[in-house]
Design an enzyme around this catalytic site. Structure first.
Site, mmCIF file in Angstrom:
data_model
loop_
_atom_site.group_PDB
_atom_site.id
_atom_site.type_symbol
_atom_site.label_atom_id
_atom_site.label_comp_id
_atom_site.label_asym_id
_atom_site.label_seq_id
_atom_site.Cartn_x
_atom_site.Cartn_y
_atom_site.Cartn_z
ATOM 1 N N GLU A 42 -106.469 125.042 5.751
ATOM 2 C CA GLU A 42 -105.413 124.203 5.207
ATOM 3 C C GLU A 42 -104.810 123.445 6.379
ATOM 4 O O GLU A 42 -104.405 124.060 7.367
ATOM 5 C CB GLU A 42 -104.336 125.048 4.512
ATOM 6 C CG GLU A 42 -103.278 124.152 3.916
ATOM 7 C CD GLU A 42 -102.185 124.871 3.146
ATOM 8 O OE1 GLU A 42 -102.241 126.111 3.030
ATOM 9 O OE2 GLU A 42 -101.274 124.168 2.676
ATOM 10 N N ARG A 269 -109.841 140.399 8.884
ATOM 11 C CA ARG A 269 -109.148 139.407 9.707
ATOM 12 C C ARG A 269 -109.139 139.835 11.157
ATOM 13 O O ARG A 269 -109.209 141.015 11.467
ATOM 14 C CB ARG A 269 -107.682 139.299 9.286
ATOM 15 C CG ARG A 269 -107.412 138.659 7.986
ATOM 16 C CD ARG A 269 -105.912 138.691 7.737
ATOM 17 N NE ARG A 269 -105.266 137.551 8.357
ATOM 18 C CZ ARG A 269 -105.158 136.361 7.768
ATOM 19 N NH1 ARG A 269 -105.660 136.170 6.577
ATOM 20 N NH2 ARG A 269 -104.557 135.364 8.378
ATOM 21 N N LYS A 279 -99.401 131.430 10.763
ATOM 22 C CA LYS A 279 -99.158 130.007 11.039
ATOM 23 C C LYS A 279 -97.681 129.678 10.889
ATOM 24 O O LYS A 279 -97.161 128.823 11.596
ATOM 25 C CB LYS A 279 -99.983 129.143 10.080
ATOM 26 C CG LYS A 279 -101.383 128.839 10.615
ATOM 27 C CD LYS A 279 -101.994 127.663 9.884
ATOM 28 C CE LYS A 279 -102.925 128.131 8.796
ATOM 29 N NZ LYS A 279 -103.627 127.034 8.117
HETATM 30 P P1 ATP Z 1 -102.167 130.294 5.330
HETATM 31 O O1 ATP Z 1 -103.163 130.299 4.216
HETATM 32 O O2 ATP Z 1 -101.121 131.341 5.241
HETATM 33 O O3 ATP Z 1 -101.627 128.957 5.663
HETATM 34 P P2 ATP Z 1 -104.395 131.067 6.966
HETATM 35 O O4 ATP Z 1 -104.306 131.605 8.337
HETATM 36 O O5 ATP Z 1 -105.060 131.843 5.900
HETATM 37 O O6 ATP Z 1 -102.915 130.721 6.624
HETATM 38 P P3 ATP Z 1 -106.185 128.881 6.353
HETATM 39 O O7 ATP Z 1 -106.121 127.494 6.870
HETATM 40 O O8 ATP Z 1 -106.098 129.094 4.893
HETATM 41 O O9 ATP Z 1 -105.019 129.645 7.083
HETATM 42 O O10 ATP Z 1 -107.454 129.602 6.922
HETATM 43 C C1 ATP Z 1 -108.748 129.055 6.864
HETATM 44 C C2 ATP Z 1 -109.778 130.131 6.935
HETATM 45 O O11 ATP Z 1 -109.602 130.932 8.097
HETATM 46 C C3 ATP Z 1 -109.696 131.073 5.745
HETATM 47 O O12 ATP Z 1 -111.013 131.272 5.245
HETATM 48 C C4 ATP Z 1 -109.139 132.330 6.300
HETATM 49 O O13 ATP Z 1 -109.648 133.457 5.632
HETATM 50 C C5 ATP Z 1 -109.586 132.296 7.770
HETATM 51 N N1 ATP Z 1 -108.644 133.023 8.608
HETATM 52 C C6 ATP Z 1 -107.325 132.801 8.733
HETATM 53 N N2 ATP Z 1 -106.762 133.699 9.560
HETATM 54 C C7 ATP Z 1 -107.749 134.520 9.983
HETATM 55 C C8 ATP Z 1 -107.804 135.659 10.846
HETATM 56 N N3 ATP Z 1 -106.714 136.134 11.455
HETATM 57 N N4 ATP Z 1 -109.004 136.239 11.043
HETATM 58 C C9 ATP Z 1 -110.103 135.768 10.446
HETATM 59 N N5 ATP Z 1 -110.125 134.712 9.628
HETATM 60 C C10 ATP Z 1 -108.961 134.088 9.381
#
Ligand code: ATP
Ligand code: MG
Length: 572
Positions: A42, A269, A279
């Site tokens: 995102e 994660r 974030k």
């Molecule tokens: P949010 O959705 O709360 O804004 P997010 O960290 O999930 O935050 P995204 O941009 O949705 O951000 O993440 C993109 C991809 O990265 C998703 O597939 C998510 O599962 C993966 N991702 C995010 N944080 C992690 C992490 N700490 N470890 C591994 N993969 C991650």
């Protein structure tokens, strides 16, 4: 036949569990033997090391089995999203060494198709407009053991739902006044099935579609369908989406048939010690000026790590080391730092810089003589060559490499003792107290010593053994610079786990020390233009910062030579 089976089994052994699943699907001929993944950020912040783990998985598995990986911006919430983030995400993925070719997509590209699907579901009696507030809807959700309550608007007619939903999108209603919900099962044991929200009203302009839309799909209604529209076969994500998977499958089945259906697989994660990965929190640090920006070298962001001097190889090696599992864990930042040291040891150019200098005068060295000594650029790398360093009568050494009253096992310089200046001569500090000059406050400014002219490499005295070897820089040739010494951003191991204190109270007050008046050998300046990684010998790994100018050379300490935290922890 049997032999082949066995060969395939062996081949499958080096695979992580996600790759194993993908491999099995390919072998079974699912989706016509096609493999397509996606990385779906995102654009509401910069990528961090956790995202790097997802990137390595999504792009890595595609590379491994000859598939493709799309970059899809999951831009369904215009309020938090920005093109600045889109640009940074592209740059960071490329830096890590991956490429999506011409497959750059946006969930917003699918808004028309998603809207059409919503209309279809309304017509089929599978979705309804709810006029309740989000608080009322939440209060009716129930708990995992107590069924939810059906909304009083659940049984509206198709006509009324169609009318209201189109008017929602025409901007006739206020944000928060109505939502579109799927009519599923308010008693489902899976909370996500209790009439999940499909669409909400947002009247904020979208960075790509402007004011075209007034309703925006929720994650659960957008993600699986976007996968489907793109032809994604394996939608790999993190474990928190496990409970969403049935809903993912439910919505995808509204579109898919037996020839092709995307599949969601989840892994753990990445969580790192001494930092935060949310974030929202990272944005707070940036907005409140608690760090210098998203690319502050202390941030766990990819751009911060790049600025700090981490290499993409070290980040990828670290991610390889920790691997992919089905269980949440907290990974030690020491492992990442170890991977960084490992790679920098291999590639960094060895140079000399004196961070906290004190002057040394070699009284018996000719006043106008300048000799050059030859230094190896990198003993770890064949063919990396040598460079020359000027040597003369006045040099700088580190202030704490000299002690007037040293303890027993001090092998550096003290009155009357000898040390070698790396690559050059053995020197001896004078025993006469008057040969130590001081300023008005009593700080040592100059140390007088003598050298052994026979002790230079290639001369008869070179083999003579002394206990210590010091790094140094010629005072006449040294160039002044600034170094920024970075340390861990937080002083507690797992800030996210502390519920009593605000995370900002746990910031490490010593995470940045700026040191000016650092003495650099001239070669460093010449090489900095090329964006080199350096090992300042005996000090640490450094890289030129973005603020570097010819007038003011600035270097970031990527990492110290040794893990100093490990020592501290052992002592305690
Ligand atoms: P949010 O959705 O709360 O804004 P997010 O960290 O999930 O935050 P995204 O941009 O949705 O951000 O993440 C993109 C991809 O990265 C998703 O597939 C998510 O599962 C993966 N991702 C995010 N944080 C992690 C992490 N700490 N470890 C591994 N993969 C991650
Ligand atoms: Mg997310």
């Amino acid at each position: 036949m049997e032999v082949k089976e066995e060969a395939e089994l062996n081949e499958s052994k080096g695979l992580n569990f996600v790759e194993e699943e993908v491999y099995n699907d390919l072998r079974a001929g699912k989706n016509g033997g096609r493999l397509s993944t996606r990385f779906p950020p995102e654009p509401n912040g910069y990528l961090h090391i956790g995202h790097a783990k997802a990137i390595c998985m999504d792009f890595g598995v595609a590379e491994k089995f000859g598939g493709t990986c799309n970059l899809r911006f999951d831009d369904t919430n215009p309020v938090k999203e920005d093109v600045e983030y889109v640009d940074s995400i592209r740059e960071d993925i490329h830096w890590l060494g991956f490429d999506w070719g011409d497959r750059e997509y946006y969930a917003s590209d699918y808004f028309p198709q998603l809207y059409d699907l919503a209309i279809r579901l309304i017509k089929e009696g599978k979705a309804y407009v709810d006029d309740q507030t989000s608080e009322e809807i939440a209060a009716q959700k129930g708990t995992p053991t107590v069924p939810g309550t059906e909304s009083p608007y659940r049984n509206r007619s198709v006509e009324e739902n169609l009318d209201l939903f189109t008017r929602m999108n025409a901007g006739e209603f206020e944000e928060g006044s109505r939502v579109l919900r799927a009519k599923l099962d308010m008693a489902s044991s899976n909370m996500h099935f209790r009439d999940p929200i499909m669409y909400r009203i947002i009247k904020y302009p979208h960075h790509r579609t402007g004011t075209t839309w007034k309703v925006y799909p929720m994650y659960d209604f957008a993600h699986g369908q976007s996968d489907y529209f793109e032809g994604v076969t394996h939608s790999i994500c993190t474990l928190e989406f496990v409970p969403h998977r049935p809903l993912y499958e439910h919505f995808v089945k509204e579109l898919a048939d037996e020839t092709y259906c995307p599949r969601q697989i989840e892994f753990n994660r990445l969580n790192l010690t001494y930092t935060v990965m949310s974030k929202r929190k990272l944005l707070q640090l940036v907005k409140e000026g608690l760090v210098a920006g998203w690319d502050d070298p202390r941030m766990p962001t990819i751009s911060g790590m790049r600025r700090r001097g981490y290499t993409p190889e070290s980040v990828r090696n670290f991610i390889n080391t920790i691997g992919y599992t089905k269980y949440e864990a907290l990974n030690s930042i020491s492992l990442l730092e170890h991977a960084v040291r490992d790679d920098l040891n291999r590639i960094a150019t060895r140079v000399m810089a004196v961070v906290n200098p004190v002057k040394l005068v070699i009284d018996n060295y000719p006043e106008d003589l300048v000799e050059t000594v030859t230094m190896e650029n990198n003993p770890e790398q064949e063919g990396s060559g040598v460079h020359e360093m000027p040597f003369c009568r006045e040099i700088y050494i580190e202030r704490d490499d000299f002690m007037e009253n040293p303890p027993k096992k001090f092998f550096r310089l003290a009155p009357g003792t000898e040390v070698r200046l790396k690559g050059a001569y053995i020197i001896k500090a004078s025993e006469n107290p008057e040969d130590i000059e001081r300023d008005s406050e009593g700080n040592i400014t100059t140390i007088h010593c003598t050298y052994d002219p026979e002790s230079r490499s290639g001369l008869p005295g070179a083999a003579r053994k002394v206990k210590g070897t010091l790094h140094w820089v010629s005072a006449r040739h040294a160039i002044d610079g600034e170094v920024r010494l970075y340390d861990r951003l937080f002083e507690v191991e797992n800030p996210a786990a502390e519920t009593e204190r605000d995370f900002r109270e746990m910031l490490n007050p010593d995470s940045l020390k700026v040191v000016t008046g650092v003495k650099l050998e001239p070669f460093i300046i010449k090489e900095s233009e090329k964006g080199r990684k350096f090992q300042f010998q005996r000090v640490g790994y450094f890289t030129p910062d973005y603020d570097y100018t010819d007038e003011k050379p600035v270097f970031n300490r990527t990492i110290a030579l040794k893990d100093t935290w490990e020592k501290v922890q052992k002592k305690n």
